[in-house]
Design a protein around this motif. Structure first.
Motif, PDB file in Angstrom:
ATOM      1  N   TRP A  91     -19.953  -0.297 -13.878  1.00 44.40           N
ATOM      2  CA  TRP A  91     -20.333   0.951 -13.137  1.00 44.40           C
ATOM      3  C   TRP A  91     -19.409   1.118 -12.200  1.00 44.40           C
ATOM      4  N   THR A  95     -16.712   4.324 -11.924  1.00 41.88           N
ATOM      5  CA  THR A  95     -16.719   5.412 -10.829  1.00 41.88           C
ATOM      6  C   THR A  95     -15.633   5.308 -10.136  1.00 41.88           C
ATOM      7  N   VAL A  96     -15.053   4.208  -9.660  1.00 42.58           N
ATOM      8  CA  VAL A  96     -14.028   4.076  -8.681  1.00 42.58           C
ATOM      9  C   VAL A  96     -12.598   4.492  -9.456  1.00 42.58           C
ATOM     10  N   TYR A  98     -12.609   6.607 -12.016  1.00 45.99           N
ATOM     11  CA  TYR A  98     -12.785   8.026 -12.381  1.00 45.99           C
ATOM     12  C   TYR A  98     -12.318   8.652 -11.035  1.00 45.99           C
ATOM     13  N   ASN A  99     -13.012   8.370  -9.810  1.00 49.78           N
ATOM     14  CA  ASN A  99     -12.739   9.026  -8.449  1.00 49.78           C
ATOM     15  C   ASN A  99     -11.205   8.735  -8.105  1.00 49.78           C
ATOM     16  N   GLN A 100     -10.752   7.828  -8.347  1.00 51.18           N
ATOM     17  CA  GLN A 100      -9.282   7.631  -7.912  1.00 51.18           C
ATOM     18  C   GLN A 100      -8.131   8.136  -9.196  1.00 51.18           C
ATOM     19  N   GLY A 101      -8.514   8.656 -10.134  1.00 50.56           N
ATOM     20  CA  GLY A 101      -7.784   9.176 -11.303  1.00 50.56           C
ATOM     21  C   GLY A 101      -7.054   7.787 -12.039  1.00 50.56           C
ATOM     22  N   ASN A 102      -7.547   6.810 -11.715  1.00 54.86           N
ATOM     23  CA  ASN A 102      -7.109   5.464 -12.694  1.00 54.86           C
ATOM     24  C   ASN A 102      -8.061   5.444 -13.846  1.00 54.86           C
ATOM     25  N   ALA A 106     -11.215   3.387 -15.229  1.00 52.57           N
ATOM     26  CA  ALA A 106     -12.441   3.870 -15.728  1.00 52.57           C
ATOM     27  C   ALA A 106     -12.916   3.761 -17.047  1.00 52.57           C
TER      28      ALA A 106
END
Length: 139
Positions: A91, A95-96, A98-102, A106
């Protein structure tokens, strides 16, 4: 139903192999290893579940404790490991990333966590159906 349709066999084998292979290619063996461990332990729990069902069907339900006790232990430890793995590893990866655009990270977190959740859900369905058979009256 026809279960020996070779195009279906080859297609499903190829899709599963490509799916797992893509997980390895997108990271390292560390990406797939936790899922393998959980799947392996759930396979052991399924075997114990099936053996317990066989004992009940053969009229030897009084010996079911011999398989139920280890099955409960394996189920408990595997469900705990699966929950910790999804919560503490996959998880956060999802989330990290997705939030960082990686989106590669994700995707890895989402696929890995989703696969574990599906494995646990499938085992839960198998176990629920087996328990229903154990407690039903013999025919």
């Amino acid at each position: 139903q026809k279960m020996d349709w070779w195009p279906g066999v080859w297609l499903s084998t190829g899709l599963v192999t490509l799916g797992w292979g893509s997980l390895i290619c997108s990271g390292s063996i560390d990406t797939i290893w936790p899922m393998f461990g959980i799947a392996n332990q759930l396979l052991a729990a399924i075997a114990l579940c099936l053996l317990t069902t066989w004992l009940f069907q053969e009229g030897r339900g009084k010996y079911a404790w011999v398989t139920v006790v280890p099955m409960l232990f394996v189920t408990t430890t595997t469900f705990t490991a699966a929950a910790q793995m999804v919560q503490n590893r996959f998880w956060p990866d999802f989330t990290v990333g997705y939030n960082q655009g990686n989106f590669s990270q994700a995707l890895r977190g989402g696929l890995s966590g989703g696969a574990i959740v599906l494995l646990v859900a499938a085992y839960t369905i198998i176990l629920a159906n087996a328990i229903a058979k154990w407690v039903s009256k013999p025919r």
